[in-house]
Design a protein around this motif. Structure first.
Motif, PDB file in Angstrom:
ATOM      1  N   UNK A   1       0.853  -1.191   0.000  1.00  0.00           N
ATOM      2  CA  UNK A   1       0.000   0.000   0.000  1.00  0.00           C
ATOM      3  C   UNK A   1       0.888   1.241   0.000  1.00  0.00           C
ATOM      4  N   UNK A   2       0.552   2.197  -0.889  1.00  0.00           N
ATOM      5  CA  UNK A   2       1.310   3.443  -0.988  1.00  0.00           C
ATOM      6  C   UNK A   2       0.317   4.607  -1.040  1.00  0.00           C
ATOM      7  N   UNK A   3       0.519   5.586  -0.151  1.00  0.00           N
ATOM      8  CA  UNK A   3      -0.307   6.800  -0.157  1.00  0.00           C
ATOM      9  C   UNK A   3       0.530   7.931  -0.744  1.00  0.00           C
ATOM     10  N   UNK A   4      -0.034   8.642  -1.731  1.00  0.00           N
ATOM     11  CA  UNK A   4       0.691   9.702  -2.425  1.00  0.00           C
ATOM     12  C   UNK A   4      -0.085  11.009  -2.361  1.00  0.00           C
ATOM     13  N   UNK A   5       0.649  12.105  -2.262  1.00  0.00           N
ATOM     14  CA  UNK A   5       0.052  13.438  -2.284  1.00  0.00           C
ATOM     15  C   UNK A   5      -0.337  13.802  -3.714  1.00  0.00           C
ATOM     16  N   UNK A   6      -1.177  14.794  -3.838  1.00  0.00           N
ATOM     17  CA  UNK A   6      -1.553  15.356  -5.136  1.00  0.00           C
ATOM     18  C   UNK A   6      -0.294  15.859  -5.848  1.00  0.00           C
ATOM     19  N   UNK A   7      -0.256  15.702  -7.174  1.00  0.00           N
ATOM     20  CA  UNK A   7       0.852  16.154  -8.028  1.00  0.00           C
ATOM     21  C   UNK A   7       2.179  15.442  -7.750  1.00  0.00           C
ATOM     22  N   UNK A   8       2.100  14.183  -7.351  1.00  0.00           N
ATOM     23  CA  UNK A   8       3.304  13.373  -7.140  1.00  0.00           C
ATOM     24  C   UNK A   8       3.598  12.597  -8.421  1.00  0.00           C
ATOM     25  N   UNK A   9       4.833  12.674  -8.901  1.00  0.00           N
ATOM     26  CA  UNK A   9       5.227  11.877 -10.063  1.00  0.00           C
ATOM     27  C   UNK A   9       5.418  10.434  -9.588  1.00  0.00           C
ATOM     28  N   UNK A  10       4.658   9.530 -10.171  1.00  0.00           N
ATOM     29  CA  UNK A  10       4.701   8.115  -9.809  1.00  0.00           C
ATOM     30  C   UNK A  10       5.808   7.411 -10.597  1.00  0.00           C
ATOM     31  N   UNK A  11       5.975   7.814 -11.856  1.00  0.00           N
ATOM     32  CA  UNK A  11       7.028   7.266 -12.713  1.00  0.00           C
ATOM     33  C   UNK A  11       7.525   8.373 -13.623  1.00  0.00           C
ATOM     34  N   UNK A  12       8.841   8.544 -13.693  1.00  0.00           N
ATOM     35  CA  UNK A  12       9.440   9.574 -14.544  1.00  0.00           C
ATOM     36  C   UNK A  12       9.842   8.988 -15.893  1.00  0.00           C
ATOM     37  N   UNK A  13       9.902   9.875 -16.899  1.00  0.00           N
ATOM     38  CA  UNK A  13      10.450   9.503 -18.200  1.00  0.00           C
ATOM     39  C   UNK A  13      11.861   8.962 -17.969  1.00  0.00           C
ATOM     40  N   UNK A  14      12.197   7.881 -18.659  1.00  0.00           N
ATOM     41  CA  UNK A  14      13.537   7.311 -18.553  1.00  0.00           C
ATOM     42  C   UNK A  14      13.685   6.271 -17.456  1.00  0.00           C
ATOM     43  N   UNK A  15      12.708   6.167 -16.567  1.00  0.00           N
ATOM     44  CA  UNK A  15      12.736   5.145 -15.512  1.00  0.00           C
ATOM     45  C   UNK A  15      11.934   3.930 -15.991  1.00  0.00           C
ATOM     46  N   UNK A  16      12.307   2.772 -15.519  1.00  0.00           N
ATOM     47  CA  UNK A  16      11.629   1.543 -15.908  1.00  0.00           C
ATOM     48  C   UNK A  16      10.499   1.238 -14.930  1.00  0.00           C
ATOM     49  N   UNK A  17       9.325   0.921 -15.472  1.00  0.00           N
ATOM     50  CA  UNK A  17       8.162   0.589 -14.643  1.00  0.00           C
ATOM     51  C   UNK A  17       8.358  -0.771 -13.997  1.00  0.00           C
ATOM     52  N   UNK A  18       8.332  -0.791 -12.681  1.00  0.00           N
ATOM     53  CA  UNK A  18       8.546  -2.026 -11.926  1.00  0.00           C
ATOM     54  C   UNK A  18       7.271  -2.552 -11.277  1.00  0.00           C
ATOM     55  N   UNK A  19       6.170  -1.773 -11.381  1.00  0.00           N
ATOM     56  CA  UNK A  19       4.952  -2.135 -10.664  1.00  0.00           C
ATOM     57  C   UNK A  19       3.699  -2.030 -11.521  1.00  0.00           C
ATOM     58  N   UNK A  20       2.762  -2.883 -11.206  1.00  0.00           N
ATOM     59  CA  UNK A  20       1.378  -2.752 -11.646  1.00  0.00           C
ATOM     60  C   UNK A  20       0.651  -2.285 -10.390  1.00  0.00           C
ATOM     61  N   UNK A  21      -0.133  -1.225 -10.501  1.00  0.00           N
ATOM     62  CA  UNK A  21      -0.792  -0.659  -9.320  1.00  0.00           C
ATOM     63  C   UNK A  21      -2.294  -0.607  -9.508  1.00  0.00           C
ATOM     64  N   UNK A  22      -3.003  -0.802  -8.411  1.00  0.00           N
ATOM     65  CA  UNK A  22      -4.450  -0.665  -8.377  1.00  0.00           C
ATOM     66  C   UNK A  22      -4.753   0.626  -7.623  1.00  0.00           C
ATOM     67  N   UNK A  23      -5.571   1.485  -8.222  1.00  0.00           N
ATOM     68  CA  UNK A  23      -5.918   2.754  -7.575  1.00  0.00           C
ATOM     69  C   UNK A  23      -7.136   2.515  -6.688  1.00  0.00           C
ATOM     70  N   UNK A  24      -6.893   2.544  -5.403  1.00  0.00           N
ATOM     71  CA  UNK A  24      -7.977   2.391  -4.445  1.00  0.00           C
ATOM     72  C   UNK A  24      -8.706   3.722  -4.274  1.00  0.00           C
ATOM     73  N   UNK A  25      -7.948   4.804  -4.428  1.00  0.00           N
ATOM     74  CA  UNK A  25      -8.518   6.157  -4.358  1.00  0.00           C
ATOM     75  C   UNK A  25      -7.607   7.079  -5.147  1.00  0.00           C
ATOM     76  N   UNK A  26      -8.202   7.937  -5.982  1.00  0.00           N
ATOM     77  CA  UNK A  26      -7.399   8.941  -6.667  1.00  0.00           C
ATOM     78  C   UNK A  26      -7.536   8.927  -8.177  1.00  0.00           C
TER      79      UNK A  26
END
Length: 188
Positions: free
Chosen positions: A28-53
């Motif tokens: 479980x990860x809680x993120x603030x508004x306007x948080x970059x979850x993945x940047x250009x050039x970074x490799x996606x390591x996760x599949x995420x389910x949005x419980x809220x947001x």
């Protein structure tokens, strides 16, 4: 976590032991508004389910970003091409609201596919759903006007669209914020 189980059960129900195994892999990860979850050039390591947001998928540009997707509550999100190929992403993911994610890593997801009865079926159906969303968007750019694309977005998610800044909606439907303003005036 109840939201994920309910969502998955609509695709292909998991028995309790498979669910417990899958759930044990989630973070479980809680993120603030306007948080970059993945940047250009970074490799996606996760599949995420949005419980809220709400999460926006976009290509950052100096003058204005090119938004090409929004993902909402009770949906999976990932930079899917990067996730599948384990290569750097060409776009970013960013929260538009406070967001709660349940994440599973690439390796853990592969283990779920191998060790559960319905893991592969659920994965396939989710990939098919993502393809259909992408296909619908591409076809809308070929067959519909910007006004029709706006009306489609608004009719699909009227409550949630109100939470997305107009500049992102304009970019998503392929117009300038000024053109979106004119469209909104015309249809109101």
């Amino acid at each position: 976590m109840k939201e994920i189980r309910k969502f998955i059960d609509t695709i292909a129900p998991m028995n309790d032991s498979d669910w417990e195994f899958f759930a044990s892999k989630l973070q479980k990860v809680a993120l603030e508004k306007n948080t970059v979850v993945l940047e250009v050039g970074k490799t996606e390591k996760y599949l995420s389910f949005i419980s809220q947001g709400i999460i926006r998928l976009y290509i950052p540009k100096e003058t204005s970003d090119l938004t090409f997707g929004f993902v909402f509550d009770n949906e999976f999100v990932t930079a899917y091409d990067s996730f599948l190929t384990q290569s750097p992403s060409e776009y970013q993911l960013e929260t538009l609201t406070e967001t709660i994610l349940w994440k599973i890593s690439t390796n853990d997801l592969q283990e779920v596919y191998k060790k559960t009865k319905n893991g592969n079926l659920i994965g396939r159906k989710m990939a098919e759903k993502m393809f259909l969303i992408k296909s619908k968007r591409e076809l809308s750019f070929l067959n519909k006007t910007a006004e029709e694309r706006y009306l489609d977005l608004f009719s699909d998610r009227p409550k949630l669209v109100k939470q997305i800044p107009l500049k992102y909606i304009a970019s998503y439907i392929g117009v300038t914020p000024q053109a979106l303003s004119r469209i909104r005036k015309r249809i109101s």
